[in-house]
Design a protein around this motif. Sequence first.
Motif, short mmCIF file in Angstrom:
data_model
loop_
_atom_site.label_atom_id
_atom_site.label_comp_id
_atom_site.label_asym_id
_atom_site.label_seq_id
_atom_site.Cartn_x
_atom_site.Cartn_y
_atom_site.Cartn_z
N LEU A 49 63.94 33.86 49.22
CA LEU A 49 63.84 34.30 50.65
C LEU A 49 63.89 35.67 50.73
O LEU A 49 63.50 36.34 51.40
CB LEU A 49 64.94 33.68 51.58
CG LEU A 49 64.88 31.91 51.39
CD1 LEU A 49 65.84 31.35 52.33
CD2 LEU A 49 63.37 31.43 51.48
N THR A 50 64.80 36.36 49.86
CA THR A 50 65.26 37.64 50.14
C THR A 50 63.94 38.65 49.78
O THR A 50 64.01 39.86 50.01
CB THR A 50 66.30 38.16 49.14
OG1 THR A 50 66.20 37.83 47.89
CG2 THR A 50 67.52 37.46 49.67
N ALA A 51 62.87 37.91 49.13
CA ALA A 51 61.81 38.71 48.65
C ALA A 51 60.84 38.77 49.78
O ALA A 51 59.98 39.63 49.94
CB ALA A 51 60.80 38.30 47.28
N LYS A 52 61.04 38.15 50.89
CA LYS A 52 60.31 37.97 52.01
C LYS A 52 60.65 38.86 53.25
O LYS A 52 59.84 39.48 53.98
CB LYS A 52 60.03 36.59 52.54
CG LYS A 52 59.62 35.54 51.58
CD LYS A 52 59.25 34.21 51.97
CE LYS A 52 58.73 33.03 51.12
NZ LYS A 52 58.71 31.82 51.30
N SER A 53 61.94 38.71 53.49
CA SER A 53 62.47 39.34 54.51
C SER A 53 64.16 39.35 54.48
O SER A 53 64.55 38.92 53.16
CB SER A 53 62.15 38.70 56.01
OG SER A 53 62.57 37.48 56.06
N ILE A 54 64.84 39.80 55.46
CA ILE A 54 66.25 39.75 55.46
C ILE A 54 66.85 38.33 55.93
O ILE A 54 66.88 38.30 57.01
CB ILE A 54 67.05 41.13 55.87
CG1 ILE A 54 66.51 42.38 55.17
CG2 ILE A 54 68.59 40.81 55.95
CD1 ILE A 54 66.85 43.40 55.96
#
Length: 308
Positions: free
Chosen positions: A26-31
Amino acid sequence: MNRIAITMGDPAGIGAEIVLKSLSILTAKSIPVVVGDIKVFDQLCSRLPSLPRFSFKHPGNGSLGDVEFSDIGCIDTVEAGLSDGRCGEASYRYIMEALKFVFTGEASALVTCPISKASLSMAGIPFPGHTELLAHAGGVDSYVMMLANPKIRVSLATIHIPLATVPAEITEEKIFRCIRITTRSLQERFSIKNPSIKVCGLNPHAGEKGVIGHEEDGIIRAISRAQSMGMDATGPYPADSVFHHIDCDAYIAMYHDQGLIPVKTIDFERTVNITLGLPFVRTSPGHGTGFDIAGKGTANPTSLIEAY
């Protein structure tokens, strides 16, 4: 930087586990802005040391690759798989706090981990589930619960009500609203210019022209009304065969299990719950709290990853 709020769901369920297992993706997509109780996460990591660990930032202080955490501080310890009114109250507080991030524009969407309807009830929360609670918070009275995965989408005309009360709820107006909201959402959220929708009947054989019930009369009128307004809706179709060959953009089922059985049978792990008609984007994993496997380290985070 785009942020998406994630509630941890019922503290006694698998919410914290699937959140931890999914964060590296998930952290690769947004915060991600996780809303829950940090002590529940700490307790889980102590019990399952193989789970990934993260250094959380305070809300608003993270950048891409970070995870922010809003600690509500209402649960110190919890027994996995055994929920109660205390967990129901905590679940409710997580949702309301996450909504603040959405309503203030600090988060662009909301992803909710599963809650227990029984625990909500024990806490005195007057909503049977996420969908109804979020619709109330969003100030809307016309909304639709959709379950979707990469292969099929199904909207529900009725949601969390006893099966015995479903026939009385199958009205022309309700079915028309479901068709309209589904059509508009497919256009606006899924970028489908002219979505096609197939509507199920309620009775076996879709009523067999009144031989096996008359609820289809209102369904037929709703479909005709939608067609007169330019919507591509057809039916009613017998529910035992309409899902055999997926050839439309969405289906409309008359009740909870009629729609969820085909969706989850086709692709259980990637099924996502989407609330249509809200003034914000809300999704959720398509499964429940997983009380039977909570705290065992076997929960699959795929549906949460899909929802995000």
